[in-house]
Motif scaffolding. Structure first.
Motif, PDB file in Angstrom:
ATOM      1  N   LEU A  78       0.673  -1.266  -0.047  1.00 18.98           N
ATOM      2  CA  LEU A  78       0.022  -0.092   0.246  1.00 18.98           C
ATOM      3  C   LEU A  78       0.720   0.798   0.614  1.00 18.98           C
ATOM      4  N   LEU A  80      -4.619   3.676  -3.467  1.00 16.91           N
ATOM      5  CA  LEU A  80      -3.907   2.589  -2.309  1.00 16.91           C
ATOM      6  C   LEU A  80      -3.139   3.465  -1.542  1.00 16.91           C
ATOM      7  N   ALA A  98      -5.727  -4.498  -4.322  1.00 19.53           N
ATOM      8  CA  ALA A  98      -4.020  -3.826  -4.154  1.00 19.53           C
ATOM      9  C   ALA A  98      -3.108  -5.182  -4.263  1.00 19.53           C
TER      10      ALA A  98
END
Length: 369
Positions: free
Chosen positions: A162, A196, A319
Motif C-alpha cells: 500500500l 493505494l 491492492a
C-alpha cells in the motif's frame, strides 16, 4: 546446524519428535521440498509424517517471520483460538535456536494451484470450504480483545504494497529490473497511487489475518472418511490486521488464475486473448459465489452490510493483485505482459469497484449477501 536429508534422523531423534523405533525400522523417508526455506517432508509408510521448515539464511527478516509463524502456532493451542487451530496443520515443535519449525504433514495434500491445474476447473465445493474456514476464524477473532502477550507477537502493520509507490524509488538497484519498471508504471498513474494511499489510511485492526492468502498456501486433502478437508499453511506473515485483506486476496486469486491462463506471451493485447483463457472467468463464478456466500454466513455478516463489505474486500484484493505482480517480477529483468495486465486490472477495479463486482466477479445485488 543447517538441516539436510542426511542429518534429519539425528535431529528428529534429538528433538524427540520421532521415536527411536521409527528410525531403527527405517519407517520414514526424507524428501526435500525447499522453496524460500529449507523444507523437508518426513513421510512414513502409512502416509503420515512431518513437515520441517528451516530458514535458509540467518538474517533478521527470515528470523522474524519464522518467530511470528511459530508464535501463531503456539497461540492457536490456547483456549479461545480453536477456530484458528482448525485452519492450521498440527503444531509439533519449534526450535528457536536453529530457527526451525516442525508441523504435521497433510497426507495426500495438494495446494489449490495444483488442484485447479489437475482438475482444470474451479469447483464450487472448494469455494464453499474456503469461505467457511475463513469465516469461522474471522467470526471468532474479529473485534476480539486479544491478550497483550499475544498481540506482542505481531507488528500490526498495513501491507507494505500500500506504500510501495512511495518507497520503490529509494530501493533502487536492490530491486529487479521488472520490479523497478512496475514501480515506474505505478508512479505514472496518480489515481492508482491515491487509491493505494486511501486503502492504507482505511486499514482496520479487527482480526488475526493470515497475511499471504494465495492458492499455493491453501491445501486440500482427503479426511478420515474420504471427505475433502482444508488447511492453510505458511503463516509467516500472520498479523493482527484487517480481515478484508484475506478475503480480498482470495477474490483476486481467481482473477489472477484467469489472467495467467491467457496466452499473453507475444503481442500485448489482453482483450484479444480473453476468449483464449484456459480458465474462463465465467467458469469460476460458481466457486467465487459459493466462497462469498459461505463466508458471509459463517462470519455472521449482516445482510445489509454484505454488499458494502464485498466492495471493500474487492478493493483490497485489487491492492493484493499489485503485490502479486510484484512477486511475479521479483527475479525478472523486465516487465512481463501478465504482470502489466494484473496492474491494469487492479487499477480498473480501484476506479470502480461496483463495476468490478458485476463485470469481473458476476455479483448481482442478490448474490452479494
Amino acid at each position: 546446524m543447517f538441516l539436510t536429508a542426511s542429518n534429519m534422523a539425528h535431529y528428529l531423534l534429538a528433538r524427540g519428535t520421532v521415536p527411536p523405533c521409527v528410525v531403527v525400522d527405517g519407517d520414514f523417508m526424507v524428501v526435500e521440498a525447499g522453496r524460500r526455506n529449507r523444507n523437508y517432508k518426513i513421510i512414513r509408510r502409512d502416509g503420515s509424517g512431518l513437515f520441517v521448515k528451516q530458514i535458509k539464511e540467518v538474517e533478521p527478516m527470515a528470523i522474524s517471520t519464522m518467530q511470528r509463524e511459530a508464535a501463531c502456532y503456539r497461540m492457536a493451542q490456547k483456549n479461545g483460538y480453536e477456530a484458528l487451530a482448525r485452519l492450521m496443520p498440527g503444531f509439533v515443535d519449534h526450535d528457536a535456536g536453529r530457527h526451525c519449525l516442525t508441523i504435521s504433514l497433510l497426507p495426500g495434500g495438494e495446494n489449490l494451484t495444483e488442484f485447479h491445474a489437475r482438475k482444470k476447473t474451479f469447483p464450487a465445493e472448494i469455494g464453499k470450504l474456503l469461505g467457511a474456514a475463513l469465516g469461522s476464524y474471522h467470526q471468532t477473532l474479529r473485534g476480539k480483545s486479544l491478550r497483550t502477550e499475544d498481540l506482542s507477537n505481531f507488528p500490526r502493520m498495513a501491507p507494505w504494497i500500500l506504500s510501495f509507490h512511495l518507497n520503490s524509488v529509494q530501493a533502487g538497484s536492490t530491486l529487479s529490473g521488472g520490479v523497478q519498471q512496475l514501480g515506474a508504471l505505478i508512479r505514472q498513474y496518480p489515481d492508482l497511487q491515491q487509491n493505494l494511499a486511501r486503502l492504507a489510511q482505511g486499514w482496520r485492526y479487527d482480526s488475526i489475518i493470515h497475511g499471504d492468502m494465495k492458492w499455493d498456501n491453501c491445501v486440500v486433502y482427503p479426511g478420515p472418511n474420504g471427505e475433502m478437508t482444508f488447511r492453510i499453511i505458511d503463516w509467516e506473515l500472520v498479523d493482527y490486521g484487517d480481515a478484508s485483506w484475506d478475503i480480498g486476496a482470495v477474490l483476486q486469486a481467481y482473477l489472477t488464475s484467469w489472467i495467467y491462463s491467457m496466452p499473453l506471451y507475444q503481442e500485448f493485447d489482453p482483450a484479444s486473448f480473453v476468449d483464449k483463457a484456459v480458465f474462463p472467468l465465467e467458469g469460476m463464478y460458481p466457486s467465487i459465489h459459493a466462497f462469498w456466500r459461505s463466508y458471509v454466513q459463517t462470519a455472521g455478516i449482516d445482510k445489509s452490510q454484505a454488499y458494502p463489505y464485498l466492495l471493500r474486500c474487492i478493493e483490497y484484493g485489487a491492492a493484493r493483485m499489485v503485490q502479486t505482480a510484484f512477486e511475479s517480477l521479483y527475479y525478472s529483468p523486465v516487465m512481463t505482459n501478465h504482470a502489466a495486465t494484473l496492474l491494469q486490472v487492479s487499477q480498473n477495479i480501484l476506479r470502480d469497484s461496483r463495476q468490478a463486482a458485476s463485470a469481473l466477479y458476476g455479483f448481482s445485488g442478490e448474490l452479494s449477501s
